[in-house]
Write an enzyme that holds these catalytic residues in place. Sequence first.
Site, PDB file in Angstrom:
ATOM      1  N   GLU A 125      -2.994  -3.006  -2.666  1.00 42.31           N
ATOM      2  CA  GLU A 125      -4.174  -2.405  -2.025  1.00 42.31           C
ATOM      3  C   GLU A 125      -4.548  -1.075  -2.681  1.00 42.31           C
ATOM      4  O   GLU A 125      -3.716  -0.189  -2.834  1.00 42.31           O
ATOM      5  CB  GLU A 125      -3.876  -2.178  -0.529  1.00 42.31           C
ATOM      6  CG  GLU A 125      -5.020  -1.524   0.240  1.00 42.31           C
ATOM      7  CD  GLU A 125      -4.731  -1.414   1.735  1.00 42.31           C
ATOM      8  OE1 GLU A 125      -3.597  -1.731   2.165  1.00 42.31           O
ATOM      9  OE2 GLU A 125      -5.639  -0.992   2.477  1.00 42.31           O
ATOM     10  N   HIS A 131     -11.961   1.900   1.934  1.00 43.10           N
ATOM     11  CA  HIS A 131     -11.345   2.588   0.802  1.00 43.10           C
ATOM     12  C   HIS A 131     -12.242   2.823  -0.406  1.00 43.10           C
ATOM     13  O   HIS A 131     -11.766   2.942  -1.527  1.00 43.10           O
ATOM     14  CB  HIS A 131     -10.094   1.825   0.356  1.00 43.10           C
ATOM     15  CG  HIS A 131      -8.972   1.947   1.329  1.00 43.10           C
ATOM     16  ND1 HIS A 131      -7.696   1.521   1.067  1.00 43.10           N
ATOM     17  CD2 HIS A 131      -8.925   2.469   2.579  1.00 43.10           C
ATOM     18  CE1 HIS A 131      -6.920   1.758   2.102  1.00 43.10           C
ATOM     19  NE2 HIS A 131      -7.642   2.331   3.036  1.00 43.10           N
ATOM     20  N   ASP A 184     -12.966   8.933   7.871  1.00 43.63           N
ATOM     21  CA  ASP A 184     -11.973   8.014   8.436  1.00 43.63           C
ATOM     22  C   ASP A 184     -12.246   6.618   7.929  1.00 43.63           C
ATOM     23  O   ASP A 184     -13.382   6.140   7.968  1.00 43.63           O
ATOM     24  CB  ASP A 184     -12.005   8.008   9.970  1.00 43.63           C
ATOM     25  CG  ASP A 184     -11.018   6.986  10.510  1.00 43.63           C
ATOM     26  OD1 ASP A 184      -9.836   7.056  10.115  1.00 43.63           O
ATOM     27  OD2 ASP A 184     -11.411   6.100  11.282  1.00 43.63           O
ATOM     28  N   ASP A 212      -9.791  -2.997   0.978  1.00 42.77           N
ATOM     29  CA  ASP A 212      -9.941  -2.455   2.331  1.00 42.77           C
ATOM     30  C   ASP A 212     -11.344  -1.867   2.445  1.00 42.77           C
ATOM     31  O   ASP A 212     -11.734  -1.031   1.616  1.00 42.77           O
ATOM     32  CB  ASP A 212      -8.860  -1.385   2.567  1.00 42.77           C
ATOM     33  CG  ASP A 212      -8.903  -0.799   3.970  1.00 42.77           C
ATOM     34  OD1 ASP A 212      -9.992  -0.385   4.408  1.00 42.77           O
ATOM     35  OD2 ASP A 212      -7.851  -0.719   4.626  1.00 42.77           O
ATOM     36  N   LYS A 252      -6.931   2.514  -2.952  1.00 42.50           N
ATOM     37  CA  LYS A 252      -7.538   3.491  -2.036  1.00 42.50           C
ATOM     38  C   LYS A 252      -8.187   4.597  -2.839  1.00 42.50           C
ATOM     39  O   LYS A 252      -7.727   4.932  -3.930  1.00 42.50           O
ATOM     40  CB  LYS A 252      -6.476   4.064  -1.097  1.00 42.50           C
ATOM     41  CG  LYS A 252      -7.055   4.836   0.085  1.00 42.50           C
ATOM     42  CD  LYS A 252      -6.031   5.134   1.155  1.00 42.50           C
ATOM     43  CE  LYS A 252      -6.679   5.913   2.301  1.00 42.50           C
ATOM     44  NZ  LYS A 252      -5.758   6.159   3.407  1.00 42.50           N
ATOM     45  N   TRP A 262       0.858  -1.192   0.000  1.00 37.58           N
ATOM     46  CA  TRP A 262       0.000   0.000   0.000  1.00 37.58           C
ATOM     47  C   TRP A 262       0.892   1.241   0.000  1.00 37.58           C
ATOM     48  O   TRP A 262       1.742   1.395   0.873  1.00 37.58           O
ATOM     49  CB  TRP A 262      -0.953   0.063   1.199  1.00 37.58           C
ATOM     50  CG  TRP A 262      -1.642   1.394   1.209  1.00 37.58           C
ATOM     51  CD1 TRP A 262      -2.584   1.835   0.331  1.00 37.58           C
ATOM     52  CD2 TRP A 262      -1.366   2.509   2.082  1.00 37.58           C
ATOM     53  NE1 TRP A 262      -2.915   3.145   0.600  1.00 37.58           N
ATOM     54  CE2 TRP A 262      -2.185   3.577   1.657  1.00 37.58           C
ATOM     55  CE3 TRP A 262      -0.509   2.698   3.160  1.00 37.58           C
ATOM     56  CZ2 TRP A 262      -2.171   4.825   2.291  1.00 37.58           C
ATOM     57  CZ3 TRP A 262      -0.496   3.942   3.794  1.00 37.58           C
ATOM     58  CH2 TRP A 262      -1.329   4.990   3.359  1.00 37.58           C
ATOM     59  N   ASP A 321     -10.804   3.863   9.139  1.00 37.15           N
ATOM     60  CA  ASP A 321     -10.198   2.869  10.030  1.00 37.15           C
ATOM     61  C   ASP A 321     -10.774   2.806  11.439  1.00 37.15           C
ATOM     62  O   ASP A 321     -10.034   2.814  12.410  1.00 37.15           O
ATOM     63  CB  ASP A 321      -8.686   3.150  10.117  1.00 37.15           C
ATOM     64  CG  ASP A 321      -8.006   3.032   8.765  1.00 37.15           C
ATOM     65  OD1 ASP A 321      -7.920   1.915   8.254  1.00 37.15           O
ATOM     66  OD2 ASP A 321      -7.579   4.066   8.228  1.00 37.15           O
ATOM     67  N   HIS A 358      -8.622  -6.110   4.010  1.00 33.39           N
ATOM     68  CA  HIS A 358      -8.366  -5.279   5.172  1.00 33.39           C
ATOM     69  C   HIS A 358      -9.741  -4.959   5.729  1.00 33.39           C
ATOM     70  O   HIS A 358     -10.409  -4.038   5.254  1.00 33.39           O
ATOM     71  CB  HIS A 358      -7.621  -4.001   4.785  1.00 33.39           C
ATOM     72  CG  HIS A 358      -6.144  -4.166   4.831  1.00 33.39           C
ATOM     73  ND1 HIS A 358      -5.272  -3.116   4.742  1.00 33.39           N
ATOM     74  CD2 HIS A 358      -5.391  -5.279   4.996  1.00 33.39           C
ATOM     75  CE1 HIS A 358      -4.026  -3.583   4.830  1.00 33.39           C
ATOM     76  NE2 HIS A 358      -4.074  -4.891   4.970  1.00 33.39           N
ATOM     77  N   ASP A 362      -7.643  -4.085   9.655  1.00 35.43           N
ATOM     78  CA  ASP A 362      -6.881  -2.847   9.517  1.00 35.43           C
ATOM     79  C   ASP A 362      -7.685  -1.682  10.070  1.00 35.43           C
ATOM     80  O   ASP A 362      -8.553  -1.142   9.390  1.00 35.43           O
ATOM     81  CB  ASP A 362      -6.534  -2.598   8.032  1.00 35.43           C
ATOM     82  CG  ASP A 362      -5.748  -1.300   7.855  1.00 35.43           C
ATOM     83  OD1 ASP A 362      -5.208  -0.781   8.843  1.00 35.43           O
ATOM     84  OD2 ASP A 362      -5.686  -0.799   6.716  1.00 35.43           O
TER      85      ASP A 362
END
Length: 429
Positions: free
Chosen positions: A239, A275, A307, A272, A241, A198, A309, A299, A339
């Site tokens: 990965e 993302h 955000d 993820d 994003k 990533w 995460d 992830h 993650d």
Amino acid sequence: MEWGEPLGKESDMNETAIRKGYEYAKETFAAQGVDVDAAIARANAIPVSMHCWQGDDVVGFDGVGALTGGIAATGNYPYRARTPEELRGDIDRAMALVPGTLKLNLHACYAEKSRPDVDRDAYTIADFARWADWAAAKGIGLDFNPTYFSHPKMDGDFSLSSFKPEVRRFWVEHGKRSREIALEFAKRTGKPCSVNFWMPDGYKDTCVDTVAHRALMTESLDEILAAPIDPKLVPCALESKLFGVGLESYTVVSHEFALGYAITRKIAYTLDSGHFHPTETVSNKLTATLQFVDKALLHVSRGVRWDSDHVITWDDELQRLMDEILWNGLERRVFIGLDYFDASINRIAAWAVGLRNARKALLSAALAPAGAIRAAERDGDHTRRLALLEERKTLPVGAVWDYLLLSSGATTDLPGEIARIERDVLAKR
Ligand code: RNT
Ligand code: ZN
């Protein structure tokens, strides 16, 4: 007893009640054609990779200080792990609270340098020897990540696609070292070690040559992946994003870039959950991408506004994701990693809550009468499909979960156990 008074910790009564609940659940599921013990065994065997970086707010040990790359851990809860010993101790403590097979997902910035002058472009297994020994002693596998952030060699937020050749050189070497280290991890633990790439590379504002950086990124990644390392031992993944904080306008490794790269280079694609656009879900993308890539890496995370995460909760999307994996028999093609990073609550609890939710969702997926629901769909009976899907939500998964906790020695009193760890261990830091 007053309502809300805390229950005794795993008292005999609690154990008896849990065993009774399990018997009831066994009968209920058997009536649906589901074997509870087989479901527990199936859910427990699937490795969930615990991300080391929840324990110290993604700071690491290779000495660079501030977190960069458009990611941020917010909150200032005390007792952050400051040393490798504290971090491994906290990982041990969190792992003890979670049933089922676990791995540890390590970032390169968690190196314990074998000599003071070694940098990320020259790391070897010697810089991760303690992690390898720790994992081998526990009998668990490791996963690995090159760290393309929080480092003076970053060109702003660019790494592998920087316009500066010396910057790209440094980071290409880091990528190569990461695959070599992963191979050593795989050999020493006897389990495959995935490497997830990533890179935050991107711009805060409008990019006017969107091709140039992507061409450089492709070239750099191709160079990193050129060395023949057995993908069965070291599966590599890329990965994607959508955007980062301070990198809102242009991300080099976008969804289309990562998927296209993974397909053409025959590597895995990392999805993820944080993302994508808020109404897009990874559960919806998994089998679509698996038509064209052999393996996917997850992830598992929870996006909240900007955000990406937050600690994962047992929500509909987490359940849907695990349903997709188990109902389609994709255990061997999908690597499950977590993650997220939350610095506003007890960090061991953040790990344990998320890991337990991942396992709980796997268990629920294994317990669901998927065959009957699918039969309704095949028959074109969409009324029955919806009714069964809703009935499934109130089947006694909780009773089986409690039994799993009891029989695997993971606590049935998570808040109590966290409070004890905080008092006896963390507060002494
Ligand atoms: C960042 C990516 C990446 C990191 C970790 C620390 O948005 O999700 O996976 O979170 O590598
Ligand atoms: Zn991620």
